[in-house]
Design a protein around this motif. Sequence first.
Motif, mmCIF file in Angstrom:
data_model
loop_
_atom_site.group_PDB
_atom_site.id
_atom_site.type_symbol
_atom_site.label_atom_id
_atom_site.label_comp_id
_atom_site.label_asym_id
_atom_site.label_seq_id
_atom_site.Cartn_x
_atom_site.Cartn_y
_atom_site.Cartn_z
ATOM 1 N N GLN A 65 0.829 -1.209 0.000
ATOM 2 C CA GLN A 65 0.000 0.000 0.000
ATOM 3 C C GLN A 65 0.863 1.260 0.000
ATOM 4 O O GLN A 65 0.528 2.242 -0.663
ATOM 5 N N ARG A 66 1.971 1.247 0.720
ATOM 6 C CA ARG A 66 2.852 2.418 0.774
ATOM 7 C C ARG A 66 3.555 2.678 -0.554
ATOM 8 O O ARG A 66 4.012 3.780 -0.803
ATOM 9 N N THR A 67 3.639 1.670 -1.433
ATOM 10 C CA THR A 67 4.300 1.857 -2.729
ATOM 11 C C THR A 67 3.373 2.486 -3.764
ATOM 12 O O THR A 67 3.837 2.902 -4.823
ATOM 13 N N LEU A 68 2.079 2.562 -3.467
ATOM 14 C CA LEU A 68 1.122 3.108 -4.428
ATOM 15 C C LEU A 68 1.312 4.611 -4.569
ATOM 16 O O LEU A 68 1.621 5.293 -3.592
ATOM 17 N N PRO A 69 1.103 5.141 -5.773
ATOM 18 C CA PRO A 69 1.230 6.593 -5.958
ATOM 19 C C PRO A 69 0.133 7.328 -5.193
ATOM 20 O O PRO A 69 -0.957 6.797 -4.984
ATOM 21 N N ALA A 70 0.431 8.551 -4.799
ATOM 22 C CA ALA A 70 -0.535 9.356 -4.045
ATOM 23 C C ALA A 70 -1.734 9.739 -4.909
ATOM 24 O O ALA A 70 -2.825 9.946 -4.419
ATOM 25 N N GLU A 71 -1.529 9.829 -6.214
ATOM 26 C CA GLU A 71 -2.587 10.219 -7.128
ATOM 27 C C GLU A 71 -2.587 9.270 -8.322
ATOM 28 O O GLU A 71 -1.538 8.889 -8.825
ATOM 29 N N SER A 72 -3.763 8.908 -8.784
ATOM 30 C CA SER A 72 -3.852 7.962 -9.887
ATOM 31 C C SER A 72 -3.456 8.613 -11.207
ATOM 32 O O SER A 72 -3.566 9.825 -11.391
ATOM 33 N N VAL A 73 -3.026 7.809 -12.149
ATOM 34 C CA VAL A 73 -2.642 8.281 -13.480
ATOM 35 C C VAL A 73 -3.853 8.865 -14.186
ATOM 36 O O VAL A 73 -3.753 9.879 -14.869
ATOM 37 N N ARG A 74 -5.019 8.276 -14.010
ATOM 38 C CA ARG A 74 -6.235 8.769 -14.663
ATOM 39 C C ARG A 74 -6.554 10.198 -14.232
ATOM 40 O O ARG A 74 -6.936 11.020 -15.038
ATOM 41 N N LYS A 75 -6.433 10.488 -12.940
ATOM 42 C CA LYS A 75 -6.727 11.847 -12.468
ATOM 43 C C LYS A 75 -5.743 12.849 -13.059
ATOM 44 O O LYS A 75 -6.127 13.957 -13.428
ATOM 45 N N LYS A 76 -4.484 12.473 -13.166
ATOM 46 C CA LYS A 76 -3.486 13.359 -13.767
ATOM 47 C C LYS A 76 -3.842 13.642 -15.218
ATOM 48 O O LYS A 76 -3.775 14.783 -15.682
#
Length: 88
Positions: A65-76
């Motif tokens: 879970q800690r390795t997941l990005p803070a923001e999703s690629v779709r939102k960017k």
Amino acid sequence: MVLEMVEEEKEGGARRMLTLEQVLKLVPVGHSTLKRMMAREQFPRPHYISPNKRVWYEDQIERWQRTLPAESVRKKQERRRNKGGRLA
């Protein structure tokens, strides 16, 4: 992305083991998606503690879970489209 999980023992105690049902409560995906993620090495694999019983170590799930990005690629991507004047 290949996740290398180093097994760590908690000092002074046993590691907490989670069943599939418990993992699916922590990770909001379906069983099939979880299987695909494991096949792609995007999620920790289970450990078999008997021939028909598999478990995941809670600390490995937390580390994932800690390795997941803070923001999703779709939102960017959506924000970039909105900046250009086009609707998302």
